[in-house]
Structure formats: structure tokens, C-alpha cells
Design a protein around this motif. Sequence first.
Motif: not given
Length: 248
Positions: A121-126
Motif C-alpha cells: 500500500t502507498t502512503k495514501t493507503k492505496q
Amino acid sequence: MVNLKKLLSPNNEKLTISNGPKNHSVHEEEQEQGKGSEGEWEHVGPRNKTSITGQADYVQTPITSIFGGHIRSVVYQQSSEESATLQPFFTLQLDIQSDKIHTVQDALESLVARESVQGYTTKTKQQVEISQRGTLEKLPHVLVLHLKRFVYEKTGGCQKLIKNIEYPVDLEISKKLLSPGVKNKNFKCHRTYRLFAVVYHPGNSAKGGHYTTDVFQIGLDGWLCIDDQTVKLINQYQVVRPTAERTA
């Protein structure tokens, strides 16, 4: 040894990891451009494809000079720059569990195979799909290969993996295992090793420990089998053809 070196030279320079040849064509080989913080740079490869490369620093010692190599680990993410890290190694950990792995060469190819990373997951929770691949950036003078025979199973705990893994006396590291910018990769002599020692773990259990070793003795021009205080001559065929009771 590292602590002693620091006492002798408090400002001891950290090892600089090479990132390929100094003189090269932009389109044929890779180039470096300074970017970001110390230990990180932008890496421009063929077709002007870029990646951000970081490195792990460590102090150079006689041990690192003999046994130390470097692995380039690259993370691929769609619509993003590749991210690469250069990390030192002293042994190459070879997974031999797969039914497709029968030789040391098979295990080395599996080590550098591209694989998917699940649940990233990315920092934007994606949640995104990424993959990673490792290649050999620098080969050591003495290469130590570790066959991972001890595996953990939820039902049975730690188990020993009993299977024959073939290894030659002369091991050639394939060019496809090396990073694109490795110097002298086209010269076979710079990536060929001669076997001179094998460590064995006898028996079928992972719970007990006893180790023996075979060593090539230059003065005798032959192999010695060493088992505690017992030392005896053996032939090369016995070294490269281990049994189930004596696994490398």
C-alpha cells in the motif's frame, strides 16, 4: 575488526559502491546523475528510463574485501520511477524448496527472478501492484553459497529439507544474473569460481547439529574430509556427489 579500524582511523571512509563503468554511452550503458540526499542518486538506463537508487554504506575491512559482494534490488511500480537499493552480502541465501530447483545454477536463477509483492500500500493507503527483482552488482573474490535446508512448517515446526542439489567444481555465474552496468561481465574469467570447500549437515533432523567439511588442500592437490578430529583423504567424486545422509 570494525571497532579497531575506527580507533586507528576515526574518520575512516565508508565503502563506495560502484554503479558501473565511468566511461560509457548513454544509450548503450547506464549513467549516474547526482540527486537527492547522500547515498541516493538518479539512475538513467537504456531508452532514458530512470530509477532512484540508494545504497547501504559499511566500513571496508579485509573480510569485506575477500567475501563481500553487492546485490541490486529493484522495485517496479506501474506509472512510477523504479526504486533500486544496493546492499552488501557475505553469503548468497539460496532457496531450494521448489521442485524446479535441482542444481546450484537453478537456485541462483531463482534468486534473481522477478516476483510479485502482495499487499503493498502507498502512503495514501492505496493498494498497488508492485514487483521486485534482484541482480548481482558486484561479485566477491570468494563466493559463499548457503543452501537453505531448514524450513519452518506450521504443523511440524522446523524441518530439514532432504534433496540432492548438484553443484559443479567450476561454477560460471551467468551474465543474466548480473546487473546491466557490471564491469567485465562479458569476460568469463571474471565470473567463474573453483570449488574449494563444502560444509555438510549429516542426518535427517533439524533438531540435532553436527557439521563436517570437505576442503581442497593445495599442497596435497586433493580433498580432505574433516569430521571433528578425524581427517582423511577423499576423491573429488565424493565431494560433488553427496548422499542423503550427508547434505551440503
